[in-house]
Design a protein around this motif. Structure first.
Motif, PDB file in Angstrom:
ATOM      1  N   ALA A  73       3.038   5.675  -1.428  1.00 13.03           N
ATOM      2  CA  ALA A  73       2.102   4.587  -1.675  1.00 13.03           C
ATOM      3  C   ALA A  73       1.202   4.139  -0.704  1.00 13.03           C
ATOM      4  CB  ALA A  73       3.031   3.424  -2.068  1.00 13.03           C
ATOM      5  N   THR A  74       1.041   4.968   0.410  1.00 13.77           N
ATOM      6  CA  THR A  74       0.158   4.406   1.803  1.00 13.77           C
ATOM      7  C   THR A  74      -1.225   4.182   0.879  1.00 13.77           C
ATOM      8  OG1 THR A  74       1.652   5.595   2.944  1.00 13.77           O
ATOM      9  CG2 THR A  74      -0.635   5.156   3.694  1.00 13.77           C
ATOM     10  N   PRO A  75      -1.939   3.296   1.366  1.00 12.77           N
ATOM     11  CA  PRO A  75      -3.365   3.069   0.768  1.00 12.77           C
ATOM     12  C   PRO A  75      -4.345   3.805   1.575  1.00 12.77           C
ATOM     13  CG  PRO A  75      -2.788   1.281   2.032  1.00 12.77           C
ATOM     14  CD  PRO A  75      -1.602   2.093   2.125  1.00 12.77           C
ATOM     15  N   ASN A  76      -5.780   3.884   1.093  1.00 11.19           N
ATOM     16  CA  ASN A  76      -6.676   4.486   1.873  1.00 11.19           C
ATOM     17  C   ASN A  76      -7.681   3.661   1.745  1.00 11.19           C
ATOM     18  OD1 ASN A  76      -8.094   6.209   3.359  1.00 11.19           O
ATOM     19  ND2 ASN A  76      -8.548   7.618   1.542  1.00 11.19           N
ATOM     20  N   PRO A  77      -8.415   2.868   2.767  1.00 10.31           N
ATOM     21  CA  PRO A  77      -7.727   2.997   4.406  1.00 10.31           C
ATOM     22  C   PRO A  77      -6.458   2.287   4.480  1.00 10.31           C
ATOM     23  CG  PRO A  77      -9.369   1.482   4.097  1.00 10.31           C
ATOM     24  CD  PRO A  77      -9.395   2.032   2.638  1.00 10.31           C
ATOM     25  N   HIS A  78      -5.655   2.847   5.442  1.00 12.66           N
ATOM     26  CA  HIS A  78      -4.558   2.294   5.939  1.00 12.66           C
ATOM     27  C   HIS A  78      -4.402   1.833   7.206  1.00 12.66           C
ATOM     28  CE1 HIS A  78      -4.514   6.264   7.399  1.00 12.66           C
ATOM     29  NE2 HIS A  78      -3.143   6.177   8.104  1.00 12.66           N
ATOM     30  N   ARG A  79      -5.411   1.447   7.539  1.00 14.58           N
ATOM     31  CA  ARG A  79      -5.663   0.917   9.138  1.00 14.58           C
ATOM     32  C   ARG A  79      -4.948  -0.694   9.249  1.00 14.58           C
ATOM     33  NH1 ARG A  79      -6.559   4.702  13.495  1.00 14.58           N
ATOM     34  NH2 ARG A  79      -8.240   5.958  12.657  1.00 14.58           N
TER      35      ARG A  79
ATOM     36  N   ALA B  32      -2.262  -3.718   1.608  1.00 11.89           N
ATOM     37  CA  ALA B  32      -1.159  -3.659   0.799  1.00 11.89           C
ATOM     38  C   ALA B  32      -0.997  -2.083   0.362  1.00 11.89           C
ATOM     39  CB  ALA B  32      -1.422  -4.536  -0.525  1.00 11.89           C
ATOM     40  N   SER B  33      -0.111  -1.690  -0.543  1.00  8.14           N
ATOM     41  CA  SER B  33       0.178  -0.498  -0.817  1.00  8.14           C
ATOM     42  C   SER B  33      -0.790  -0.253  -1.908  1.00  8.14           C
ATOM     43  CB  SER B  33       1.730  -0.119  -1.242  1.00  8.14           C
ATOM     44  OG  SER B  33       2.159  -0.964  -2.464  1.00  8.14           O
TER      45      SER B  33
ATOM     46  N   LEU C  34       7.637  -7.199  -2.619  1.00  8.78           N
ATOM     47  CA  LEU C  34       7.200  -6.507  -3.534  1.00  8.78           C
ATOM     48  C   LEU C  34       6.559  -7.343  -4.956  1.00  8.78           C
ATOM     49  CD1 LEU C  34      10.221  -3.911  -4.064  1.00  8.78           C
ATOM     50  CD2 LEU C  34       8.066  -3.243  -3.288  1.00  8.78           C
ATOM     51  N   ALA C  35       5.746  -7.122  -5.323  1.00  6.69           N
ATOM     52  CA  ALA C  35       5.018  -7.914  -6.441  1.00  6.69           C
ATOM     53  C   ALA C  35       4.618  -7.075  -7.530  1.00  6.69           C
ATOM     54  CB  ALA C  35       3.768  -8.480  -5.819  1.00  6.69           C
ATOM     55  N   ALA C  36       4.619  -7.787  -8.853  1.00  6.51           N
ATOM     56  CA  ALA C  36       4.340  -7.292  -9.916  1.00  6.51           C
ATOM     57  C   ALA C  36       4.000  -8.432 -11.028  1.00  6.51           C
ATOM     58  CB  ALA C  36       5.190  -6.445 -10.705  1.00  6.51           C
ATOM     59  N   ASP C  37       3.017  -8.133 -11.835  1.00  3.27           N
ATOM     60  CA  ASP C  37       2.728  -9.110 -13.047  1.00  3.27           C
ATOM     61  C   ASP C  37       4.107  -9.824 -13.665  1.00  3.27           C
ATOM     62  OD1 ASP C  37       0.107  -8.864 -12.501  1.00  3.27           O
ATOM     63  OD2 ASP C  37      -0.260  -7.514 -14.188  1.00  3.27           O
ATOM     64  N   GLY C  38       4.185 -11.213 -13.628  1.00  5.96           N
ATOM     65  CA  GLY C  38       5.362 -11.684 -14.527  1.00  5.96           C
ATOM     66  C   GLY C  38       6.458 -11.717 -13.478  1.00  5.96           C
ATOM     67  N   VAL C  39       6.388 -11.445 -12.229  1.00 10.13           N
ATOM     68  CA  VAL C  39       7.625 -11.329 -11.364  1.00 10.13           C
ATOM     69  C   VAL C  39       7.257 -12.414 -10.198  1.00 10.13           C
ATOM     70  CG1 VAL C  39       9.277 -10.121 -10.221  1.00 10.13           C
ATOM     71  CG2 VAL C  39       8.494  -9.196 -12.425  1.00 10.13           C
ATOM     72  N   THR C  40       8.180 -12.993  -9.658  1.00  8.22           N
ATOM     73  CA  THR C  40       8.182 -13.745  -8.333  1.00  8.22           C
ATOM     74  C   THR C  40       8.196 -12.519  -7.237  1.00  8.22           C
ATOM     75  OG1 THR C  40       9.211 -15.865  -9.373  1.00  8.22           O
ATOM     76  CG2 THR C  40       8.940 -15.366  -7.087  1.00  8.22           C
ATOM     77  N   PRO C  41       7.157 -12.796  -6.381  1.00  4.05           N
ATOM     78  CA  PRO C  41       7.379 -11.577  -5.224  1.00  4.05           C
ATOM     79  C   PRO C  41       8.386 -11.872  -4.392  1.00  4.05           C
ATOM     80  CG  PRO C  41       5.124 -12.523  -5.598  1.00  4.05           C
ATOM     81  CD  PRO C  41       5.921 -13.399  -6.455  1.00  4.05           C
TER      82      PRO C  41
ATOM     83  N   ILE D 100       3.461  -3.399  -6.276  1.00  2.00           N
ATOM     84  CA  ILE D 100       2.765  -3.175  -5.184  1.00  2.00           C
ATOM     85  C   ILE D 100       3.493  -3.723  -3.908  1.00  2.00           C
ATOM     86  CG2 ILE D 100       0.403  -3.073  -6.035  1.00  2.00           C
ATOM     87  CD1 ILE D 100      -0.052  -5.819  -4.809  1.00  2.00           C
ATOM     88  N   ASP D 101       3.520  -3.153  -2.645  1.00  3.50           N
ATOM     89  CA  ASP D 101       4.090  -3.853  -1.634  1.00  3.50           C
ATOM     90  C   ASP D 101       3.237  -4.234  -0.597  1.00  3.50           C
ATOM     91  OD1 ASP D 101       6.184  -4.187  -0.080  1.00  3.50           O
ATOM     92  OD2 ASP D 101       6.830  -2.077   0.718  1.00  3.50           O
ATOM     93  N   GLN D 102       3.477  -5.437  -0.030  1.00  8.39           N
ATOM     94  CA  GLN D 102       2.893  -5.893   0.880  1.00  8.39           C
ATOM     95  C   GLN D 102       3.919  -5.991   2.288  1.00  8.39           C
ATOM     96  OE1 GLN D 102      -0.785  -7.279   1.058  1.00  8.39           O
ATOM     97  NE2 GLN D 102       0.068  -6.926   3.204  1.00  8.39           N
ATOM     98  N   ALA D 103       3.212  -5.435   3.189  1.00 13.09           N
ATOM     99  CA  ALA D 103       3.899  -5.629   4.375  1.00 13.09           C
ATOM    100  C   ALA D 103       3.482  -6.633   5.534  1.00 13.09           C
ATOM    101  CB  ALA D 103       3.966  -4.340   5.324  1.00 13.09           C
ATOM    102  N   ALA D 104       4.097  -7.225   6.520  1.00 16.42           N
ATOM    103  CA  ALA D 104       3.805  -8.203   7.150  1.00 16.42           C
ATOM    104  C   ALA D 104       4.335  -8.106   8.636  1.00 16.42           C
ATOM    105  CB  ALA D 104       4.108  -9.758   6.758  1.00 16.42           C
ATOM    106  N   LEU D 105       3.554  -7.971   9.614  1.00 14.25           N
ATOM    107  CA  LEU D 105       4.094  -7.714  10.986  1.00 14.25           C
ATOM    108  C   LEU D 105       4.269  -9.086  11.770  1.00 14.25           C
ATOM    109  CD1 LEU D 105       1.275  -4.896  12.089  1.00 14.25           C
ATOM    110  CD2 LEU D 105       3.513  -4.629  11.221  1.00 14.25           C
TER     111      LEU D 105
END
Length: 553
Positions: free
Chosen positions: A106-112, A120-121, A53-60, A73-78
């Protein structure tokens, strides 16, 4: 015909087939409880999803804390997939630790997912405090267990969530997902400081809480500066760490200041504190006071009110803030010295007069300034024009003029060629005159309408003498006595008929008799007289005659 390594073989011949695939982006909603089927050819434990998870002013990090209103926002890694892995990613936000109550997709578009790159979300923002749990879900078609970007069987591009038909290659399935609770977002309220302003006026002071300007320093307060309020002003600090702050105000003479304990110190997120600044007026020589009365006189049709004007006091050369005029008066404290009062705004058509509105004032002294505005009447100049081109003899003064103002008739007056000035109230007006025989009103310019306060207009009424409507006929009676007759002209009675109506008969006259008759048809006849005479009328003894014409019979 079989497919191997992207080449089609048929009876020893090799054909290179180039497949062009049009990819249609389709949102895939995947249940967080869906079973995981790691259909991947990679050796090892199989595909896995890790999120941050990430946001302004906060360490992810997988678990972060933010303030209300902060986009996250959320960032997934496989992992456990090939470098060119493909599929879909979904991000789901829940309000319970069991991940059963979905509050935001929070699914983005596109989500491929293409070539192992995961988008990212969408941003999630919460306006209220709470704890939220994120889940990232990686899915692809059931028949798709490849680790490159070549979708040979079109199973990934054609896969549809929930399409559980006989063709398993077209059904979407979850390959990997993050565990519920791995990602936790804590949303907290910012630190809040309620700043109250309390004013005590027990020694003649007249200040209110809003007269004091308060400033908060330290951290990032919002608002940093404001006018005081007895109910209090809420100040927020948008920070997750504690900040050191202080509250103070601009000094105002004649008041002693005291601050409560929480008007300085430290404050952190979720904390609420109250700071009270008290100001007590100081006993001593009273400040001079000036009461400004605004008086409006509406005796000429005006409709203005005292509040239509803005009053400004200048004290020792410095202008104070303007205020609306009042009939009851407005009192302001001044500093000893010179003062003056001026006004601005207000409608046109008023004349101002000032009483006690300039001079000097001493400590403890009270004075009154009265500004009077009187509406000014309108003025109408009435000009009487008389045209005498048909023998008329009337003059302008022979005509009586009446002006009506707002439905009320004013006293009548004789006409004047030079013009008569009439004072009227603002509003509607009209002008008329008494009829005079032999004259026709041929013009009335500017003699009806409306007048504003102080406005001047001219009304001109024109009367023209009427053209005559009668004619003149001279009737001559001639007697010829050349055969022994002795009759005289008066022996016969003459009768004129005008437009079919016989007029009064009269004796014949050798000198002639003038008869006035109406324009139109006429005839002359005679009666009486001795026998033995033969009458012979001239041509003008019958016919038509016009107004002003003269004929002889």
């Amino acid at each position: 015909m079989i497919a191997r390594g992207g080449r089609w073989q048929r009876r020893g011949a090799t054909f290179v087939v180039i497949l062009v695939v049009v990819l249609l982006e389709m949102m895939t909603v995947v249940s967080p409880s869906a079973a995981v089927t790691p259909n991947d050819k990679m050796p090892g434990p199989g595909p896995a999803v890790a999120t941050t998870l990430a946001a302004d002013g906060v360490t992810p990090a997988p678990k972060i804390t933010v303030l209300t209103g902060t986009p996250v926002i959320d960032q997934a890694a496989l992992s456990g997939v090939g470098a060119k892995a493909r599929g879909r990613i979904a991000y789901l936000v829940f309000s319970d630790p069991n991940c059963t109550t979905l509050v935001f997709d929070a699914t983005p578009n596109p989500h491929r997912v293409r070539k192992g790159v995961v988008p990212a979300s969408k941003a999630f923002v919460s306006a209220s405090a709470g704890v939220f749990y994120w889940v990232a879900v990686f899915s692809r078609g059931k028949g798709d267990n490849e680790n490159d970007d070549n979708d040979r069987n079109s199973d990934e591009d054609n896969a549809k969530a929930g399409d559980d038909d006989n063709n398993d290659n077209n059904d979407a399935q979850v390959v990997a997902k993050s565990a519920c609770g791995d990602e936790q977002l804590t949303v907290v309220e910012p630190a809040r400081l309620l700043v109250k302003k309390h004013v005590i006026n027990d020694s003649g002071g007249v200040k209110t809480a809003a007269d004091f300007r308060i400033t908060v320093t330290g951290g990032d307060p919002s608002p940093p500066s404001f006018n005081g309020s007895e109910d209090g002003t809420s100040v927020t600090f948008r920070t997750l760490t504690s900040v050191t702050y202080s509250v103070d105000e601009a000094a105002i003479g004649g008041y002693a200041k005291s601050l409560s304990t929480d008007c300085a110190g430290t404050i952190a997120a979720t904390q609420s504190k109250t700071c009270t600044i008290t100001n007590d007026d100081i006993a001593g020589p009273a400040a001079p006071r000036l009461t400004v009365i605004k008086h409006v006189i509406n005796d000429s049709g005006g409709l203005a009110k005292a509040g239509d004007w803005q009053m400004t006091i200048t004290n020792n050369g410095a202008a104070q803030a303007p205020f609306a005029g009042t009939e009851s008066g407005t009192t302001r404290e001044l500093s000893p010295g010179s003062y003056s009062v001026a006004e601005s705004g207000g409608p046109a058509g008023y004349t101002a007069s000032f009483a006690g509105c300039a001079g000097t004032i001493a400590a403890g002294e009270s004075k009154t300034c009265t500004v009077t505005n009187d509406d000014q009447p309108a003025h109408l100049t009435v000009i009487k024009t008389v045209v005498n081109d048909n023998g008329g003899t009337k003059k302008a003064a022979d005509f009586s003029i009446t002006v009506t103002s707002n439905g009320a008739a004013l006293p009548s007056f004789p006409g004047s060629a030079a013009g008569t000035d009439v004072t009227v109230s603002a509003g509607s007006y009209s002008v008329d005159e008494a009829a005079v025989a032999g004259y026709t009103k041929t013009g009335a310019v500017g003699c009806a309408g409306t007048l504003a306060l102080g406005e001047q207009k001219v009304c001109t009424i024109t009367n023209d003498d009427n053209a005559p409507t009668i004619a003149t006929l001279t009737v001559i009676k001639r007697v010829v006595n050349d055969n022994g007759g002795t009759a005289l002209a008066g022996a016969w009675q003459m009768t004129v008929t005008s437009n079919g109506t016989p007029m009064t008969s009269f004796p014949g006259s050798a000198a002639g008799t003038d008869v006035t008759l109406g324009a139109g048809s006429y005839s002359v006849a005679e009666s009486g007289g001795p026998a033995g005479y033969i009458a012979s009328p001239s041509a003008d003894c019958s016919g038509t005659i016009v107004a002003g014409e003269h004929k002889t019979c």
